[in-house]
Design a protein around this motif. Structure first.
Motif, mmCIF file in Angstrom:
data_model
loop_
_atom_site.group_PDB
_atom_site.id
_atom_site.type_symbol
_atom_site.label_atom_id
_atom_site.label_comp_id
_atom_site.label_asym_id
_atom_site.label_seq_id
_atom_site.Cartn_x
_atom_site.Cartn_y
_atom_site.Cartn_z
ATOM 1 N N LEU A 55 -84.706 -68.095 10.911
ATOM 2 C CA LEU A 55 -85.412 -68.547 11.466
ATOM 3 C C LEU A 55 -86.379 -68.121 12.149
ATOM 4 O O LEU A 55 -87.799 -68.554 12.012
ATOM 5 N N MET A 56 -86.559 -66.635 12.634
ATOM 6 C CA MET A 56 -87.680 -65.834 12.991
ATOM 7 C C MET A 56 -88.438 -65.681 12.014
ATOM 8 O O MET A 56 -89.992 -65.634 12.429
ATOM 9 N N THR A 57 -88.028 -65.549 10.561
ATOM 10 C CA THR A 57 -89.416 -65.292 9.878
ATOM 11 C C THR A 57 -90.137 -66.531 9.836
ATOM 12 O O THR A 57 -91.366 -66.483 9.349
ATOM 13 N N MET A 58 -89.649 -67.688 9.855
ATOM 14 C CA MET A 58 -90.677 -68.849 9.956
ATOM 15 C C MET A 58 -91.703 -68.970 10.910
ATOM 16 O O MET A 58 -92.576 -69.495 11.068
ATOM 17 N N GLY A 59 -91.305 -68.104 12.216
ATOM 18 C CA GLY A 59 -92.354 -68.280 13.183
ATOM 19 C C GLY A 59 -93.479 -67.114 13.291
ATOM 20 O O GLY A 59 -93.600 -66.470 14.495
ATOM 21 N N THR A 60 -94.113 -66.940 12.296
ATOM 22 C CA THR A 60 -95.374 -65.953 12.092
ATOM 23 C C THR A 60 -96.628 -66.375 11.765
ATOM 24 O O THR A 60 -96.715 -67.460 11.172
ATOM 25 N N GLY A 78 -108.096 -63.014 0.252
ATOM 26 C CA GLY A 78 -107.049 -62.217 1.212
ATOM 27 C C GLY A 78 -105.498 -62.768 1.189
ATOM 28 O O GLY A 78 -105.065 -62.808 2.334
ATOM 29 N N CYS A 79 -105.221 -62.825 0.113
ATOM 30 C CA CYS A 79 -103.789 -63.616 -0.113
ATOM 31 C C CYS A 79 -102.843 -62.310 -0.577
ATOM 32 O O CYS A 79 -101.854 -62.845 -1.025
ATOM 33 N N GLN A 80 -103.292 -61.057 -0.495
ATOM 34 C CA GLN A 80 -102.330 -59.960 -0.988
ATOM 35 C C GLN A 80 -101.010 -60.199 -0.351
ATOM 36 O O GLN A 80 -99.955 -59.886 -0.996
ATOM 37 N N ASN A 81 -100.870 -60.357 1.032
ATOM 38 C CA ASN A 81 -99.338 -60.361 1.612
ATOM 39 C C ASN A 81 -98.698 -61.611 1.374
ATOM 40 O O ASN A 81 -97.274 -61.521 1.278
ATOM 41 N N VAL A 82 -99.401 -62.713 1.199
ATOM 42 C CA VAL A 82 -98.620 -63.907 0.785
ATOM 43 C C VAL A 82 -98.109 -63.829 -0.861
ATOM 44 O O VAL A 82 -97.139 -64.115 -1.230
ATOM 45 N N ASP A 83 -98.844 -62.992 -1.512
ATOM 46 C CA ASP A 83 -98.390 -62.598 -2.887
ATOM 47 C C ASP A 83 -97.131 -61.701 -2.925
ATOM 48 O O ASP A 83 -96.231 -61.973 -3.569
ATOM 49 N N THR A 84 -97.145 -60.967 -1.989
ATOM 50 C CA THR A 84 -95.909 -60.135 -1.844
ATOM 51 C C THR A 84 -94.780 -60.979 -1.519
ATOM 52 O O THR A 84 -93.395 -60.917 -2.135
ATOM 53 N N VAL A 85 -94.804 -61.839 -0.403
ATOM 54 C CA VAL A 85 -93.870 -62.840 -0.121
ATOM 55 C C VAL A 85 -93.342 -63.878 -1.104
ATOM 56 O O VAL A 85 -92.275 -64.027 -1.475
ATOM 57 N N GLU A 86 -94.278 -64.408 -1.662
ATOM 58 C CA GLU A 86 -93.934 -65.357 -2.948
ATOM 59 C C GLU A 86 -93.098 -64.842 -4.008
ATOM 60 O O GLU A 86 -92.319 -65.104 -4.563
ATOM 61 N N SER A 87 -93.898 -63.605 -4.446
ATOM 62 C CA SER A 87 -93.083 -62.507 -5.580
ATOM 63 C C SER A 87 -91.517 -62.318 -5.274
ATOM 64 O O SER A 87 -90.971 -62.488 -6.076
ATOM 65 N N LEU A 88 -91.513 -61.861 -4.018
ATOM 66 C CA LEU A 88 -90.101 -61.530 -3.425
ATOM 67 C C LEU A 88 -89.226 -62.736 -3.405
ATOM 68 O O LEU A 88 -88.070 -62.723 -4.035
ATOM 69 N N ALA A 89 -89.717 -63.908 -3.080
ATOM 70 C CA ALA A 89 -88.770 -64.874 -2.902
ATOM 71 C C ALA A 89 -88.631 -65.525 -4.368
ATOM 72 O O ALA A 89 -87.286 -65.845 -4.643
ATOM 73 N N VAL A 104 -91.274 -71.232 -5.803
ATOM 74 C CA VAL A 104 -90.780 -71.314 -4.419
ATOM 75 C C VAL A 104 -91.761 -72.321 -3.354
ATOM 76 O O VAL A 104 -91.671 -71.982 -2.248
ATOM 77 N N GLN A 105 -92.664 -72.597 -4.012
ATOM 78 C CA GLN A 105 -93.876 -73.197 -3.174
ATOM 79 C C GLN A 105 -93.365 -74.596 -2.450
ATOM 80 O O GLN A 105 -93.987 -75.196 -1.357
ATOM 81 N N PRO A 106 -92.745 -75.508 -3.518
ATOM 82 C CA PRO A 106 -92.353 -76.899 -2.767
ATOM 83 C C PRO A 106 -91.989 -76.772 -1.105
ATOM 84 O O PRO A 106 -90.989 -75.851 -0.706
ATOM 85 N N HIS A 107 -92.347 -77.883 -0.581
ATOM 86 C CA HIS A 107 -92.179 -77.909 0.967
ATOM 87 C C HIS A 107 -90.789 -78.592 1.433
ATOM 88 O O HIS A 107 -90.405 -78.422 2.505
ATOM 89 N N SER A 108 -90.262 -79.198 0.359
ATOM 90 C CA SER A 108 -89.008 -80.099 0.545
ATOM 91 C C SER A 108 -88.387 -80.375 -0.499
ATOM 92 O O SER A 108 -88.913 -80.283 -1.604
ATOM 93 N N MET A 311 -92.026 -69.813 2.597
ATOM 94 C CA MET A 311 -91.718 -68.703 1.449
ATOM 95 C C MET A 311 -91.027 -67.509 1.757
ATOM 96 O O MET A 311 -89.965 -67.038 1.312
ATOM 97 N N ALA A 312 -91.509 -66.829 3.129
ATOM 98 C CA ALA A 312 -91.056 -65.371 3.623
ATOM 99 C C ALA A 312 -89.597 -65.724 4.069
ATOM 100 O O ALA A 312 -88.651 -65.017 3.625
ATOM 101 N N ALA A 313 -89.325 -66.906 4.581
ATOM 102 C CA ALA A 313 -87.853 -67.151 5.171
ATOM 103 C C ALA A 313 -87.076 -67.525 3.990
ATOM 104 O O ALA A 313 -85.885 -67.253 3.859
ATOM 105 N N LYS A 314 -87.624 -68.317 2.933
ATOM 106 C CA LYS A 314 -86.606 -68.200 1.594
ATOM 107 C C LYS A 314 -86.593 -66.916 1.061
ATOM 108 O O LYS A 314 -85.373 -66.842 0.583
#
Ligand SMILES: *Cc1c(COP(=O)(O)O)cnc(C)c1O
Length: 480
Positions: A55-60, A78-89, A104-108, A311-314
């Motif tokens: 839950l907390m991961t979503m609030g950033t 400037g998507c280097q950190n999103v890349d980290t998150v999406e690759s890990l998920a 892992v991108q679909p919203h629902s 995606m980070a929370a996933k």
């Protein structure tokens, strides 16, 4: 109290103060929601309780970032950190499910299904069409080409499970876009047993020759043999798409293995991440290498910017699901469904298919002289949160219904076991036995109004409170 719940307590208290400084009513509603969730028996089969870490991961501030495109190939800087998150998920998802590819991108869940449908169309229809026309990609098409391609894309067939047999809206239900973009037909369950009849599915598939065969469900209380579904798909040249939105947690937790695990059998698997999988509210598509390139085009095909914070929370939720404890949880979800079903059957209640072997039971309430709508409302009065659901060939239709769908994932997260679920069945039967259908103004039987016997709600609430207190939600989380 563990360190983590102590940290979560102070973090949430402070976060609510920050929120209250702008709109106190939202802070108040947020506190009230926790209190309500803590005080009720949550039996909605599609709901769960995600961990404070998820839950907390979503609030950033990942929420503030645009990242259209894919890892390493973004339409924004400037998507280097999103890349980290999406690759890990994606990596966690591939490992967790043994999948060749994860998107892992679909919203629902619905978004995941739209991505899957268009990916299958792109792979099976657009790709071959472009090849025949000797065009490299759609940017080379003339207006006339487009007309012809559109006609072909818009003329494909889908076979899915009907809503009243337990399928989902997105599996070809007429009012849903899936029932409009495809020529659709539906398969149901055996009218006698309520079980999937694979021979009947195969016969329908041979006759209809769908491009897409959809398996998966929202309200079918049994396991599915995905190897058989794949055989049927192969025989008629269909792509097998499995929507495991409801039972992904049982797949991740290795309760469903072999023929019951869709991942080795389907070309494309879609899911939500917030139901039995216990992650953040979101969706995901898993695919074979063959389908990966077209699924990867979810953006711009269907989606815009991904929800990077989700995606980070996933990634966090999938990391949790890869721990041994999640297998224990998933097995307990299935065991508890058995306890719940036995609890009903031993008290004389009717269950669709006569029981369950997954995480949900479908209680037919007609024996109590009630509609699903009346049962749902009376149960809610007693603090039991469920949802009404059609039973096969429901005489009361999809609005009033004759069933109540109940699932074990949420209360299992709270630590409920066999005895508690037996008591839950007892409390539900007590409420239904003490509920009388009302009458309409004209004096006929009402499908909506009802009266619950005096004192029943209080008695059930007191018995629930005892169990709920013993198994607190977010133990140690105190909001100052
Ligand atoms: C819940 C569900 C969905 C939709 O998920 P949302 O996240 O609500 O869009 C899709 N398919 C199945 C089988 C489901 O049970």
């Amino acid at each position: 109290m563990t360190d983590v719940s102590r940290l979560a307590s102070s973090a949430y208290s402070q976060a609510l103060e920050v929120i209250a400084s702008v709109e106190p009513r939202i802070a108040e509603a947020t506190r009230a929601e926790l209190a309500d969730q803590r005080a009720s028996l949550k039996l909605i089969a599609s709901e769960n309780y995600a961990s404070p870490a998820v839950l907390m991961t979503m609030g950033t501030w990942f929420s503030d970032k645009y990242a259209e495109g894919t890892v390493g190939h973004r339409f924004y800087a400037g998507c280097q950190n999103v890349d980290t998150v999406e690759s890990l998920a994606a990596e966690h998802a591939r490992e967790l499910f043994g999948a060749e590819y994860a998107y892992v991108q679909p919203h629902s869940g619905i978004d995941a299904n739209l991505v899957a449908f268009w990916s299958i169309l792109a792979h099976r229809v657009e790709g071959p069409w472009l090849q025949r026309a000797e065009k490299k990609n759609v940017s080379e098409l003339t207006e006339e080409d487009w007309e012809s391609l559109r006609r072909e894309l818009g003329n494909q067939r889908l076979l899915g499970m009907s809503l009243d047999a337990g399928g989902h809206l997105t599996h070809g239900f007429r009012p849903n876009i899936s029932g409009k973009m495809f020529h659709q037909q539906q398969y149901g369950t055996d009218p006698e047993t309520g079980l999937l009849d694979y021979d009947a599915v195969a016969a329908k598939a041979r006759e209809f020759k769908p491009l897409v065969l959809v398996a998966g469900y929202s309200a079918y209380p049994r396991r599915v043999d995905f190897a058989k579904m794949r055989e049927i798909a192969d025989e008629v040249g269909a792509t097998l798409m499995v929507d495991m939105a409801h039972f992904a947690g049982l797949v991740a937790g290795k309760v469903f293995t072999g023929n019951e695990d869709p991942v080795p059998h389907a070309h494309v698997v879609t899911t939500t991440t917030h139901k039995s999988l216990r992650g953040p509210r979101g969706g995901m598509v898993l695919a074979t290498e063959e389908y990966a390139p077209s699924v990867d085009r979810g953006c711009p095909m269907v989606l815009g910017g991904p929800l990077s914070h989700v995606m980070a929370a996933k990634a966090v939720a999938f990391a949790e699901a890869r721990q041994d404890g999640f297998r224990t949880y998933a097995q307990q979800v299935a065991d508890n469904a058995q306890s719940l079903a036995q609890g009903f059957l031993s008290r004389g209640a009717d269950l669709v298919t006569g029981g369950t072997d997954n995480h949900l039971v479908l209680l037919d309430v007609s024996k109590f002289g009630l509609t699903g709508r009346q049962a749902e409302s009376a149960l809610l009065d007693a603090g039991v949160v469920t949802n009404r659901n059609s039973v096969p060939n429901d005489p009361n239709g999809a609005w009033y219904t004759s069933g109540i769908r109940l699932g074990t994932p949420a209360l299992t997260t709270r630590g409920f076991g066999h005895d508690e679920f037996d008591t839950v069945a007892d409390l539900i039967v007590t409420v239904l036995q003490n509920t009388e259908p009302g009458t309409t103004k004209a004096g006929g039987p009402s499908k909506a109004s009802y009266s619950l016997g005096d004192g029943v709600a209080d008695k059930v609430r007191a018995a629930s409170a005892e169990m709920l207190d013993k198994h607190p939600l977010y133990p140690g989380l105190d909001l100052a």
